[in-house]
Design an enzyme around this catalytic site. Structure first.
Site, short mmCIF file in Angstrom:
data_model
loop_
_atom_site.label_atom_id
_atom_site.label_comp_id
_atom_site.label_asym_id
_atom_site.label_seq_id
_atom_site.Cartn_x
_atom_site.Cartn_y
_atom_site.Cartn_z
N ASP A 1 50.48 58.33 47.25
CA ASP A 1 48.95 57.77 47.08
C ASP A 1 48.70 57.92 45.50
O ASP A 1 48.87 57.10 44.78
CB ASP A 1 48.27 58.12 48.31
N ASP B 1 50.11 56.07 42.07
CA ASP B 1 49.32 55.00 40.57
C ASP B 1 48.96 55.70 39.67
O ASP B 1 48.97 55.43 38.34
CB ASP B 1 47.79 55.20 41.76
N LYS C 1 52.76 70.67 48.28
CA LYS C 1 51.68 72.21 48.10
C LYS C 1 52.24 73.65 48.87
O LYS C 1 51.09 73.74 49.50
CB LYS C 1 50.06 71.66 48.06
N ASP D 1 49.83 69.41 41.65
CA ASP D 1 49.51 69.44 40.85
C ASP D 1 50.19 70.05 39.25
O ASP D 1 50.00 69.39 38.51
CB ASP D 1 48.22 71.01 41.13
N TYR E 1 46.55 60.12 56.43
CA TYR E 1 45.61 59.75 56.32
C TYR E 1 46.13 58.92 57.60
O TYR E 1 45.19 57.91 59.06
CB TYR E 1 46.40 57.76 55.93
#
Ligand code: NAD
Length: 360
Positions: A251, A255, A195, A227, A146
């Site tokens: 992020d 959520d 990852k 994942d 980001y």
């Protein structure tokens, strides 16, 4: 102890919920012999209306002079509020980005806890919700994809967009240290999520986390691919204590974790820097649809105040007292409208604050 706290009531339900958090903090202060020294500042729409900008430099200086910041929420109805006719850098949310940057808040903490009394709101299978869960997601907030360089170019008539994901070892080390410190205050387990089978930034992440782990022999460390973590959060959320991860993964996962609790009005959060300073706020927004009606749930903000006592002031006993009072109110059958179920007593925002304060 004297606690210097800057409060940002903000917009919408913000002033109502911050008021209830102060009520509970004042009760804690009275019972445990502390002095609360509050200074309010304007941010978001409330600041735009008075100063024409969502956060002034003076307000930032006031926040910096405190030990911690307790915030309600900022913003209005994005479809109808005149604040959203302004250029993006003058809209309410720009104030939040500005304060995070000015205070160097690089670590975001979001707990996801399933209260047995609210287990019906959990969208997972009954056998999973009955096992309960209590995890803390620690997300890096100021680096990664980001904040990397980005551009859109056209090559041979084909548009191409490029985002870059960068982390240096110092950025990883400081968030990892924060994550292990938090785990030491909890069940002493860290799941570091990356990852590393694909990304170089994740391989560096894993190496640095392993190094930091050597200083915390009491903490159990495991690594999990992102994942797999997304699957495990809905399959067996009880396995997690602290989830430590980078910006974009955090992020998405935070959520997902909050959704499985099913109750947006219950979710607290904290953003920390490398000192004891932090900004504490509910995970939800300013809920302009219910502002001023005394029906908002103040519990997320009250639990954020408990996090503030625990992480900025090391007042663990006092934080425990707030969390226990919230549990007791739910056990006693009181609910605001958003978490109401049949057989419970529906109460408003101010009454919920009173009931929690009474149980401190
Ligand atoms: P929201 O979280 O404000 O509201 C979503 C829904 O949840 C609404 O129906 C609302 O009534 C309900 N809700 C939220 N908090 C509640 C509470 N404590 N008690 C009872 N019900 C509650 O999200 P939104 O509607 O997308 O955003 C509204 C405004 O908030 C926007 O301006 C947005 O930018 C802003 N926002 C601010 C923050 C922040 O300050 N950190 C975070 C998210 C959104």
């Amino acid at each position: 102890m004297e606690l210097k706290i800057t409060c940002i009531p903000g917009d919408g339900i913000g002033p109502e919920i911050v008021n209830e958090a102060k009520k509970v903090l004042n009760k804690v202060a009275k019972k445990y012999g502390h002095t609360m020294n509050y200074t309010d500042i304007l941010m978001g729409g409330a600041s735009i209306d008075v100063h024409g900008v969502p956060l002034t430099d003076e307000a930032i200086e006031t926040a910096k002079a405190a030990d911690a910041v307790l915030m309600g929420s900022i913003g209005g109805d994005t479809n109808t509020s005149p604040w959203y006719q302004l250029p993006p850098n003058l809209r309410p949310e720009a104030g939040l980005l500005k304060i995070r940057k000015a205070l160097n808040l690089f670590a975001n903490l979001r707990p996801a806890y399933l209260y047995p009394e609210l287990a019906d709101a959990c969208p997972l299978k009954k056998e999973i919700s009955e096992a309960g869960f209590d995890m803390m997601i620690m997300r890096e907030l100021t680096g990664g994809l980001y904040f990397g360089e980005r551009k859109t170019v056209e090559e041979n008539g084909v548009k191409k967009a490029i985002d870059t994901l960068t982390y240096d070892e110092n950025e990883i080390r400081r968030i990892a240290i924060r994550g292990f410190d938090i785990a030491m205050k909890r069940r002493k387990k860290v799941t570091s999520v990356d990852k590393a089978n694909v990304l170089d930034s994740s391989r560096l992440w894993r190496a640095v986390v392993n190094e930091v782990a050597k200083d915390y022999p009491e903490v159990t460390l495991e690594h999990m691919l992102v994942d797999n973590c997304a699957m495990q959060l809905v399959k067996d959320p009880a396995q997690f204590d602290v989830i430590l991860t980078e910006n974009m993964f955090g992020d998405i996962l935070s959520d997902e974790a909050s959704m499985v609790t099913g109750s947006i009005g219950m979710l607290s959060s904290a953003s920390l820097n490398d000192t004891k300073f932090g900004l504490y706020e509910p995970s939800h927004g300013s809920a302009p649809d219910i502002a001023g009606k005394d029906i908002a749930n103040p519990i997320a903000t009250i639990l954020s105040a408990a996090m503030m006592l625990r992480y900025s002031f090391d007042l663990d006993k006092e934080a425990d007292a707030i969390e226990a009072a919230v549990k007791k109110v739910l056990e006693d059958g009181f609910r605001t409208g958003d978490i109401y179920s049949e057989g419970c007593e529906k109460v408003g925002c101010a009454k919920m604050g009173n009931l929690i304060a009474e149980r401190i």
